[in-house]
Design a protein around this motif. Sequence first.
Motif, PDB file in Angstrom:
ATOM      1  N   PHE A 212       0.842  -1.201   0.000  1.00 42.82           N
ATOM      2  CA  PHE A 212       0.000   0.000   0.000  1.00 42.82           C
ATOM      3  C   PHE A 212       0.873   1.245   0.000  1.00 42.82           C
ATOM      4  N   TRP A 213       1.850   1.296   0.925  1.00 45.56           N
ATOM      5  CA  TRP A 213       2.687   2.491   1.030  1.00 45.56           C
ATOM      6  C   TRP A 213       3.539   2.687  -0.215  1.00 45.56           C
ATOM      7  N   LEU A 214       4.037   1.596  -0.778  1.00 44.13           N
ATOM      8  CA  LEU A 214       4.859   1.700  -1.981  1.00 44.13           C
ATOM      9  C   LEU A 214       4.046   2.261  -3.143  1.00 44.13           C
ATOM     10  N   ALA A 215       2.824   1.725  -3.329  1.00 43.45           N
ATOM     11  CA  ALA A 215       1.973   2.216  -4.416  1.00 43.45           C
ATOM     12  C   ALA A 215       1.549   3.659  -4.172  1.00 43.45           C
ATOM     13  N   ALA A 216       1.233   3.996  -2.909  1.00 46.78           N
ATOM     14  CA  ALA A 216       0.803   5.355  -2.591  1.00 46.78           C
ATOM     15  C   ALA A 216       1.922   6.359  -2.852  1.00 46.78           C
ATOM     16  N   ALA A 363      -0.168   5.739 -15.085  1.00 48.81           N
ATOM     17  CA  ALA A 363       0.617   5.360 -13.911  1.00 48.81           C
ATOM     18  C   ALA A 363      -0.194   5.513 -12.629  1.00 48.81           C
ATOM     19  N   VAL A 364      -0.954   6.597 -12.541  1.00 49.05           N
ATOM     20  CA  VAL A 364      -1.754   6.842 -11.348  1.00 49.05           C
ATOM     21  C   VAL A 364      -2.855   5.791 -11.203  1.00 49.05           C
ATOM     22  N   LEU A 365      -3.495   5.424 -12.305  1.00 55.65           N
ATOM     23  CA  LEU A 365      -4.554   4.418 -12.237  1.00 55.65           C
ATOM     24  C   LEU A 365      -4.008   3.069 -11.771  1.00 55.65           C
ATOM     25  N   VAL A 366      -2.787   2.724 -12.198  1.00 54.28           N
ATOM     26  CA  VAL A 366      -2.159   1.480 -11.730  1.00 54.28           C
ATOM     27  C   VAL A 366      -1.918   1.551 -10.229  1.00 54.28           C
ATOM     28  N   CYS A 367      -1.431   2.691  -9.755  1.00 56.96           N
ATOM     29  CA  CYS A 367      -1.175   2.852  -8.314  1.00 56.96           C
ATOM     30  C   CYS A 367      -2.472   2.777  -7.511  1.00 56.96           C
ATOM     31  N   ILE A 368      -3.532   3.382  -8.035  1.00 58.79           N
ATOM     32  CA  ILE A 368      -4.833   3.312  -7.356  1.00 58.79           C
ATOM     33  C   ILE A 368      -5.304   1.867  -7.248  1.00 58.79           C
TER      34      ILE A 368
END
Length: 376
Positions: A212-216, A363-368
């Motif tokens: 979670f923290w890595l993606a955020a 990139a943001v959608l992947v992280c979400i």
Amino acid sequence: MRAESSAIEAGGIAVSGDTEPGATATAPGSTSVAGAHRHRGGTPAEAAHAPADGTTDAAPCKPRTGSATVGHGAEGTGPGSGARASGPSRTDRRAGTLQAALGVTAFSLTFPATAWGLEGFGPWSLVAVRCVLAAVIAGGALLALRVPVPARRHLAGLAVVAAGVVVGFPLLTTLALQTSTTAHAAVVVGLLPLTTALFSALRTGARPSRMFWLAACTGAAAVIAFTVQQSGGALTGADAYLFCALLICAAGYTEGGRLARLMPGWQVIGWALVLCLPLSVPGALIALSYEPVHLTAHSVTGVLWVAAGSQFLGLVAWYRGMAAIGVPKASQLQLAQPLLTLVWSVLLLGERLTPAAPLTAAAVLVCIALTQRARG
């Protein structure tokens, strides 16, 4: 004799009636009250609700002879109130995600609408008028539905919501937008999800996973890089306003998400707006007397949107979503907000969008997606 017991979730109180002498009925983490007589033909006993974030919201109730009624009051009847033993269902999580996404969409229009409002209002007038209009809408809804005044122990949390979300963030970002573009101001929104997750971890004890923290952090870095590049990489005097707005808004979101587990989300922002009326009404009268007003289609539309859409309806959907899926996960949906804001800026304000936008959006959608699937 037949033992009848009702175990109220972990952290609650177990009530047992008509038991054999010496018999006990317990649940993990609960307190047992034995020998209480069942009500016959009377009012059913109230269930004691425990806050979903694990905090204790009221002092323990002492058992009374001849009564099986043990309750905390009515404030735990809203969405997300009453902790579920197995957590929210998949349907609840989907509904919560949708509500949070609707809130983010409403928020993404805030900066363009504020820019419109500044065409006819001064910054102090704009903020004060939007607070008054939103409070009138919220107060009317509370009055029409005869919603009881929140318990005294909730007032401190509502004050934090009012200071951070109702007054602080709108005022500081409006002051920043006088000298900053909407693209540059979006840096605040790019950092807000990560900051909100940090505040939530400190305030509620939430412990998201490393994934979670890595993606955020990755999503926040992508958004920051994009918005700084959009603004030419130059820092302005508005940055002080923006970073202060970031901190107090994250605190307001975190406290509002906690309260939304104890009362319906719309009541959280509704009471926060009403609490601000003693300040917002005099503030609006003073600001309007000093700052000239030029009513245009853009300025009126901008004020109405930031009052009804951003300040009330958007926050209603947002707090309901946070109560359903949790503050950390809901906050990461805001990673899409700066990109949506830039789209509205192109359509409504005529600003240009660079080719980097689609890549950043992907990139943001992947992280979400990763933050929503991460455990914790």
